[in-house]
Scaffold this active site. Structure first.
Site, PDB file in Angstrom:
ATOM      1  N   SER A  29     -82.184   3.213  15.744  1.00 48.06           N
ATOM      2  CA  SER A  29     -83.639   3.334  15.561  1.00 48.06           C
ATOM      3  C   SER A  29     -84.117   4.737  15.898  1.00 48.06           C
ATOM      4  O   SER A  29     -83.897   5.231  17.002  1.00 48.06           O
ATOM      5  CB  SER A  29     -84.359   2.324  16.462  1.00 48.06           C
ATOM      6  OG  SER A  29     -84.259   1.042  15.919  1.00 48.06           O
ATOM      7  N   HIS A  74     -86.014   3.286  10.498  1.00 48.49           N
ATOM      8  CA  HIS A  74     -84.777   3.169   9.704  1.00 48.49           C
ATOM      9  C   HIS A  74     -85.156   3.421   8.246  1.00 48.49           C
ATOM     10  O   HIS A  74     -85.697   2.549   7.562  1.00 48.49           O
ATOM     11  CB  HIS A  74     -84.184   1.765   9.864  1.00 48.49           C
ATOM     12  CG  HIS A  74     -83.647   1.500  11.236  1.00 48.49           C
ATOM     13  ND1 HIS A  74     -82.331   1.737  11.573  1.00 48.49           N
ATOM     14  CD2 HIS A  74     -84.254   1.037  12.350  1.00 48.49           C
ATOM     15  CE1 HIS A  74     -82.144   1.420  12.845  1.00 48.49           C
ATOM     16  NE2 HIS A  74     -83.301   0.995  13.339  1.00 48.49           N
ATOM     17  N   HIS A  93     -79.915  -5.160  10.916  1.00 43.03           N
ATOM     18  CA  HIS A  93     -79.857  -5.963  12.135  1.00 43.03           C
ATOM     19  C   HIS A  93     -79.825  -7.447  11.811  1.00 43.03           C
ATOM     20  O   HIS A  93     -80.429  -7.892  10.848  1.00 43.03           O
ATOM     21  CB  HIS A  93     -81.077  -5.689  13.021  1.00 43.03           C
ATOM     22  CG  HIS A  93     -81.307  -4.241  13.326  1.00 43.03           C
ATOM     23  ND1 HIS A  93     -82.023  -3.398  12.488  1.00 43.03           N
ATOM     24  CD2 HIS A  93     -80.891  -3.484  14.360  1.00 43.03           C
ATOM     25  CE1 HIS A  93     -82.057  -2.189  13.013  1.00 43.03           C
ATOM     26  NE2 HIS A  93     -81.376  -2.206  14.152  1.00 43.03           N
ATOM     27  N   TYR A 131     -81.339  -9.721  13.394  1.00 43.30           N
ATOM     28  CA  TYR A 131     -82.663 -10.355  13.509  1.00 43.30           C
ATOM     29  C   TYR A 131     -83.500 -10.152  12.227  1.00 43.30           C
ATOM     30  O   TYR A 131     -84.521 -10.814  12.029  1.00 43.30           O
ATOM     31  CB  TYR A 131     -83.425  -9.830  14.724  1.00 43.30           C
ATOM     32  CG  TYR A 131     -83.711  -8.347  14.713  1.00 43.30           C
ATOM     33  CD1 TYR A 131     -82.993  -7.474  15.530  1.00 43.30           C
ATOM     34  CD2 TYR A 131     -84.692  -7.809  13.885  1.00 43.30           C
ATOM     35  CE1 TYR A 131     -83.248  -6.113  15.505  1.00 43.30           C
ATOM     36  CE2 TYR A 131     -84.951  -6.446  13.851  1.00 43.30           C
ATOM     37  CZ  TYR A 131     -84.216  -5.607  14.661  1.00 43.30           C
ATOM     38  OH  TYR A 131     -84.462  -4.251  14.652  1.00 43.30           O
ATOM     39  N   GLU A 132     -83.079  -9.213  11.378  1.00 43.59           N
ATOM     40  CA  GLU A 132     -83.839  -9.026  10.109  1.00 43.59           C
ATOM     41  C   GLU A 132     -83.560 -10.164   9.130  1.00 43.59           C
ATOM     42  O   GLU A 132     -84.267 -10.313   8.120  1.00 43.59           O
ATOM     43  CB  GLU A 132     -83.444  -7.694   9.458  1.00 43.59           C
ATOM     44  CG  GLU A 132     -83.872  -6.451  10.220  1.00 43.59           C
ATOM     45  CD  GLU A 132     -83.403  -5.178   9.532  1.00 43.59           C
ATOM     46  OE1 GLU A 132     -84.003  -4.796   8.509  1.00 43.59           O
ATOM     47  OE2 GLU A 132     -82.440  -4.560  10.018  1.00 43.59           O
ATOM     48  N   ALA A 165     -80.420   2.785  19.867  1.00 47.61           N
ATOM     49  CA  ALA A 165     -81.423   2.878  20.932  1.00 47.61           C
ATOM     50  C   ALA A 165     -81.234   1.638  21.786  1.00 47.61           C
ATOM     51  O   ALA A 165     -81.138   0.532  21.249  1.00 47.61           O
ATOM     52  CB  ALA A 165     -82.828   2.914  20.347  1.00 47.61           C
ATOM     53  N   MET A 188     -79.475  -4.513  20.141  1.00 49.57           N
ATOM     54  CA  MET A 188     -79.503  -5.594  19.152  1.00 49.57           C
ATOM     55  C   MET A 188     -78.636  -5.245  17.933  1.00 49.57           C
ATOM     56  O   MET A 188     -78.904  -5.720  16.827  1.00 49.57           O
ATOM     57  CB  MET A 188     -80.946  -5.848  18.696  1.00 49.57           C
ATOM     58  CG  MET A 188     -81.914  -6.130  19.819  1.00 49.57           C
ATOM     59  SD  MET A 188     -83.597  -6.341  19.183  1.00 49.57           S
ATOM     60  CE  MET A 188     -84.553  -6.236  20.692  1.00 49.57           C
ATOM     61  N   SER A 189     -77.626  -4.425  18.134  1.00 49.43           N
ATOM     62  CA  SER A 189     -76.852  -3.947  16.975  1.00 49.43           C
ATOM     63  C   SER A 189     -75.482  -3.473  17.405  1.00 49.43           C
ATOM     64  O   SER A 189     -74.989  -3.812  18.461  1.00 49.43           O
ATOM     65  CB  SER A 189     -77.608  -2.766  16.335  1.00 49.43           C
ATOM     66  OG  SER A 189     -77.554  -1.639  17.233  1.00 49.43           O
ATOM     67  N   ASN A 246     -85.727   2.913  27.071  1.00 49.12           N
ATOM     68  CA  ASN A 246     -86.649   2.209  27.973  1.00 49.12           C
ATOM     69  C   ASN A 246     -85.838   1.589  29.106  1.00 49.12           C
ATOM     70  O   ASN A 246     -84.636   1.358  28.958  1.00 49.12           O
ATOM     71  CB  ASN A 246     -87.425   1.126  27.227  1.00 49.12           C
ATOM     72  CG  ASN A 246     -86.482   0.142  26.553  1.00 49.12           C
ATOM     73  OD1 ASN A 246     -85.826   0.491  25.571  1.00 49.12           O
ATOM     74  ND2 ASN A 246     -86.386  -1.074  27.097  1.00 49.12           N
ATOM     75  N   HIS A 265     -91.370  -1.226  20.571  1.00 47.60           N
ATOM     76  CA  HIS A 265     -90.636  -0.372  19.636  1.00 47.60           C
ATOM     77  C   HIS A 265     -91.223   1.028  19.559  1.00 47.60           C
ATOM     78  O   HIS A 265     -90.487   1.996  19.325  1.00 47.60           O
ATOM     79  CB  HIS A 265     -90.624  -1.028  18.249  1.00 47.60           C
ATOM     80  CG  HIS A 265     -89.581  -0.441  17.319  1.00 47.60           C
ATOM     81  ND1 HIS A 265     -88.259  -0.292  17.672  1.00 47.60           N
ATOM     82  CD2 HIS A 265     -89.687   0.015  16.043  1.00 47.60           C
ATOM     83  CE1 HIS A 265     -87.592   0.238  16.659  1.00 47.60           C
ATOM     84  NE2 HIS A 265     -88.434   0.435  15.660  1.00 47.60           N
TER      85      HIS A 265
HETATM   86  O1  LIG Z   1     -80.765  -0.042  15.530  1.00 51.01           O
HETATM   87  P1  LIG Z   1     -80.928   0.031  17.004  1.00 51.01           P
HETATM   88  O2  LIG Z   1     -80.002  -0.925  17.734  1.00 51.01           O
HETATM   89  O3  LIG Z   1     -80.861   1.423  17.521  1.00 51.01           O
HETATM   90  O4  LIG Z   1     -82.437  -0.463  17.328  1.00 51.01           O
HETATM   91  C1  LIG Z   1     -82.832  -0.923  18.613  1.00 51.01           C
HETATM   92  C2  LIG Z   1     -82.655  -2.416  18.639  1.00 51.01           C
HETATM   93  C3  LIG Z   1     -83.856  -2.860  17.846  1.00 51.01           C
HETATM   94  O5  LIG Z   1     -83.546  -2.796  16.507  1.00 51.01           O
HETATM   95  C4  LIG Z   1     -84.918  -1.831  18.188  1.00 51.01           C
HETATM   96  C5  LIG Z   1     -85.861  -2.381  19.231  1.00 51.01           C
HETATM   97  O6  LIG Z   1     -86.835  -1.423  19.581  1.00 51.01           O
HETATM   98  O7  LIG Z   1     -84.227  -0.687  18.720  1.00 51.01           O
HETATM   99  N1  LIG Z   2     -82.113  -5.828  23.369  1.00 49.39           N
HETATM  100  C1  LIG Z   2     -82.734  -4.629  23.533  1.00 49.39           C
HETATM  101  N2  LIG Z   2     -82.641  -3.706  22.539  1.00 49.39           N
HETATM  102  C2  LIG Z   2     -83.287  -2.533  22.740  1.00 49.39           C
HETATM  103  N3  LIG Z   2     -83.365  -1.427  21.939  1.00 49.39           N
HETATM  104  C3  LIG Z   2     -84.105  -0.505  22.579  1.00 49.39           C
HETATM  105  N4  LIG Z   2     -84.515  -0.979  23.779  1.00 49.39           N
HETATM  106  C4  LIG Z   2     -84.004  -2.236  23.894  1.00 49.39           C
HETATM  107  C5  LIG Z   2     -84.082  -3.222  24.927  1.00 49.39           C
HETATM  108  O1  LIG Z   2     -84.703  -3.042  25.983  1.00 49.39           O
HETATM  109  N5  LIG Z   2     -83.426  -4.395  24.689  1.00 49.39           N
END
Ligand SMILES: O=P(O)(O)O[C@@H]1C[C@H](O)[C@@H](CO)O1
Ligand SMILES: Nc1nc2[nH]cnc2c(=O)[nH]1
Length: 306
Positions: A37, A68, A90, A92-93, A120, A223-224, A247, A261
């Protein structure tokens, strides 16, 4: 018996996308960079870029998340052919894990040897601060514990073995190079090596989930990333991955903080130049033999499985 192909993951299905991309690029990529992200800015480091929108590639997924952009960019870094995904997919999408990881198999078919994967992530380790970089040294694949896996189903022997190891998935030599480069860039104190855990999302973690992750020695959560790494290991790619800590995960039940986000993207934006310098220097030090930038071959075949 052919592998089940409902998600477009077999060699036959991927040939359309692979052939299309081959027709757009002058020679074989050696490295695939998957941008997390907001990290699509890494593609701006490529020389002589060729941009291929995801929507133009047959059977390729589309990005739906802010941060993205949905473009495949081919170019060079220090003379090395690089393919960069400005935008990843992702679970979740709503994409299947096979769909999410199909670009890794396409990269293998194009001749890629190394996957550099970025994301991220939330800081679970309390020593981590927003803006820190965590080199991934290992992972915990929570989705896999329940059998949710991109390689579930019949194995495609064209790509790899049915059963395969994932210890030492994240190349130790490249991590050593990355630590040295981090120090040379003055980000040593903000550079860590740690364990990344993937959850399904799209919600961020509850305080109890953060506390549970800590008991499992997780350092960052996202999440990836892990599905792509598993498919990369299955088909014999080297992997180097890092998280940008965007964060601090909230473990206090009464905290007013609410991860979002926007703060994730803002944290990435604040480190743009350093991240680009970091990735460029890691690639430079990887000693890819530039002379091996092979011309692209028209047929779609798997080179020797490494
Ligand atoms: O694609 P990534 O894993 O970098 O994105 C992170 C996970 C979620 O898609 C998003 C949440 O803010 O950031
Ligand atoms: N699951 C998860 N994914 C993230 N992507 C960016 N920050 C976070 C977070 O705090 N938790």
């Amino acid at each position: 018996m052919a592998p089940i192909d409902e998600d477009g993951f077999s060699l036959t299905h991927l040939q359309k996308a692979t052939s299309y991309i081959k027709g757009k690029i002058p020679s074989s990529p050696r490295i695939l960079i998957i941008c997390g992200s907001g990290l699509g800015i890494l593609a701006d480091s490529l020389q002589s870029p060729i941009v291929i929108p995801y929507g133009d590639i047959p059977n390729f997924p589309e990005s739906t998340i802010k941060g993205h952009s949905g473009q495949l960019v081919f170019g060079t870094i220090s003379g090395i052919n690089v393919l960069c995904m400005k935008g990843r997919f992702h679970y979740y999408e709503g994409h299947s894990l096979k769909k999410i990881t199909s670009p890794v198999r396409i990269a293998k078919l194009l001749g890629v040897e190394l996957l550099i994967i970025t994301n991220a992530a939330g800081g679970v380790n309390q020593k981590y601060k927003v803006g820190d970089i965590m080199l991934i040294k290992d992972h915990i694949n929570f989705l896999g514990f329940a059998g949710t896996h991109p390689l579930r189903g019949l194995n495609d022997d064209d790509f790899g073995d049915r059963f395969f190891p994932v210890n030492r998935s994240y190349d130790k030599n490249i991590r050593k190079i990355a630590v040295e480069i981090g120090q040379s860039l003055g980000i040593g104190p903000n550079l860590h090596e740690g364990v990344y855990a993937m959850v399904g999302g799209p919600n961020y973690e509850s305080p109890s989930e953060v506390r549970a992750l800590r008991t499992l020695n997780v350092d960052a959560v996202g999440m990836s990333t892990i599905p792509e790494v598993l498919v990369a290991k299955h088909c014999g790619l080297k992997v180097f991955g890092f998280s940008l800590i965007t964060n601090e995960c909230v473990a206090d039940y009464d905290s007013e903080k609410q991860p979002n986000h926007e703060e994730v993207l803002a944290a990435v934006n604040s480190r743009t130049q350093q991240l680009k310098d970091f990735v460029i220097k890691v690639i430079e030090k990887c000693n890819f033999n530039v002379s091996k930038n092979e011309n692209i071959s028209s047929d779609v075949k798997l080179s020797n499985k490494t």
